[in-house]
Design a protein around this motif. Structure first.
Motif, mmCIF file in Angstrom:
data_model
loop_
_atom_site.group_PDB
_atom_site.id
_atom_site.type_symbol
_atom_site.label_atom_id
_atom_site.label_comp_id
_atom_site.label_asym_id
_atom_site.label_seq_id
_atom_site.Cartn_x
_atom_site.Cartn_y
_atom_site.Cartn_z
ATOM 1 N N CYS A 100 -17.227 -8.986 1.470
ATOM 2 C CA CYS A 100 -16.097 -9.880 0.113
ATOM 3 C C CYS A 100 -15.183 -10.255 0.302
ATOM 4 O O CYS A 100 -14.789 -10.928 0.528
ATOM 5 C CB CYS A 100 -17.140 -9.116 -1.148
ATOM 6 N N CYS A 101 -14.258 -8.601 0.952
ATOM 7 C CA CYS A 101 -13.264 -9.124 1.259
ATOM 8 C C CYS A 101 -12.402 -7.894 1.934
ATOM 9 O O CYS A 101 -13.114 -7.140 2.054
ATOM 10 C CB CYS A 101 -12.353 -9.095 -0.077
ATOM 11 N N VAL A 102 -11.593 -8.261 2.653
ATOM 12 C CA VAL A 102 -10.836 -6.903 3.536
ATOM 13 C C VAL A 102 -9.118 -7.178 3.429
ATOM 14 O O VAL A 102 -8.504 -8.254 3.037
ATOM 15 C CB VAL A 102 -10.491 -7.382 5.481
ATOM 16 N N VAL A 103 -9.053 -5.837 2.717
ATOM 17 C CA VAL A 103 -7.570 -5.457 2.304
ATOM 18 C C VAL A 103 -7.409 -4.585 3.624
ATOM 19 O O VAL A 103 -7.760 -3.463 3.890
ATOM 20 C CB VAL A 103 -7.981 -5.028 1.222
ATOM 21 N N ARG A 104 -6.316 -5.850 3.887
ATOM 22 C CA ARG A 104 -5.074 -4.240 4.719
ATOM 23 C C ARG A 104 -3.600 -3.928 3.882
ATOM 24 O O ARG A 104 -2.945 -4.731 3.567
ATOM 25 C CB ARG A 104 -5.015 -4.680 6.052
ATOM 26 N N SER A 105 -3.122 -2.410 3.924
ATOM 27 C CA SER A 105 -2.653 -1.876 2.949
ATOM 28 C C SER A 105 -1.466 -1.062 3.859
ATOM 29 O O SER A 105 -1.985 -0.481 4.523
ATOM 30 C CB SER A 105 -2.536 -1.364 1.848
ATOM 31 N N THR A 106 -0.295 -1.554 3.940
ATOM 32 C CA THR A 106 0.593 -0.390 4.668
ATOM 33 C C THR A 106 1.275 0.075 4.007
ATOM 34 O O THR A 106 1.600 0.676 3.335
ATOM 35 C CB THR A 106 1.634 -1.447 5.672
ATOM 36 N N TYR A 107 1.023 1.668 3.934
ATOM 37 C CA TYR A 107 1.799 2.923 3.391
ATOM 38 C C TYR A 107 3.117 2.932 4.512
ATOM 39 O O TYR A 107 2.999 3.734 5.085
ATOM 40 C CB TYR A 107 0.984 4.331 3.105
ATOM 41 N N VAL A 108 4.226 3.677 4.061
ATOM 42 C CA VAL A 108 5.074 3.967 4.141
ATOM 43 C C VAL A 108 5.136 5.482 3.961
ATOM 44 O O VAL A 108 5.689 5.681 2.238
ATOM 45 C CB VAL A 108 6.764 3.680 3.565
ATOM 46 N N ALA A 109 5.818 6.576 4.403
ATOM 47 C CA ALA A 109 6.149 8.110 3.254
ATOM 48 C C ALA A 109 7.609 7.590 3.503
ATOM 49 O O ALA A 109 8.845 6.918 3.864
ATOM 50 C CB ALA A 109 6.249 8.561 4.815
ATOM 51 N N THR A 110 7.924 8.011 2.393
ATOM 52 C CA THR A 110 9.237 8.365 1.716
ATOM 53 C C THR A 110 9.507 9.703 1.480
ATOM 54 O O THR A 110 9.083 10.618 0.818
ATOM 55 C CB THR A 110 9.541 6.769 0.178
#
Length: 128
Positions: A100-110
């Motif tokens: 249905c959908c592809v989501v790409r999420s980028t996480y940054v370490a803080t």
């Protein structure tokens, strides 16, 4: 094998046509992220207790076909890329075998609200 999260599509997640409203794909990716972190041996509370707080820097979604009220969606979460301070996860939202959908999420370490490199053992777990 990817980490997986699954849920029936609720009426409240649909528009007047009975199709899932696009913002809910991001919500489902967020739900699946908890499973993804844990699958890498990094339950969220333990990661935060170590002083590393991942935050979402960016998310993008590419829609392919609708999920509808009454469907059950499954989200497959897989590591796309691990960098020095970030990690990108690919979330494939599907009904059965239909994407249905592809989501790409980028996480940054803080740490203390500022970007910081992943600890070496965390980077190893994320890449593994």
């Amino acid at each position: 094998m990817p980490a997986q999260w699954s849920s029936p599509v609720r009426y409240v997640e649909c528009d007047q046509q009975g199709l899932v409203f696009n913002a809910h794909y991001l919500t489902w990716a967020d739900e699946a992220s908890t499973v993804w972190w844990a699958a890498h041996g990094l339950p969220w509370d333990e990661l935060v207790a170590r002083g590393v707080e991942p935050v979402v820097k960016a998310s993008a979604l590419e829609w392919s076909s609708p999920a509808r009220w009454g469907d059950t969606v499954t989200v497959d979460a897989e590591t796309d890329r691990v960098g020095t301070t970030s990690a990108t996860v690919r979330f494939t939202v599907r009904v059965g075998t239909r994407t249905c959908c592809v989501v790409r999420s980028t996480y940054v370490a803080t740490a203390a609200g500022r970007p910081t490199p992943w600890p070496d053992d965390v980077r190893t777990l994320l890449a593994g």
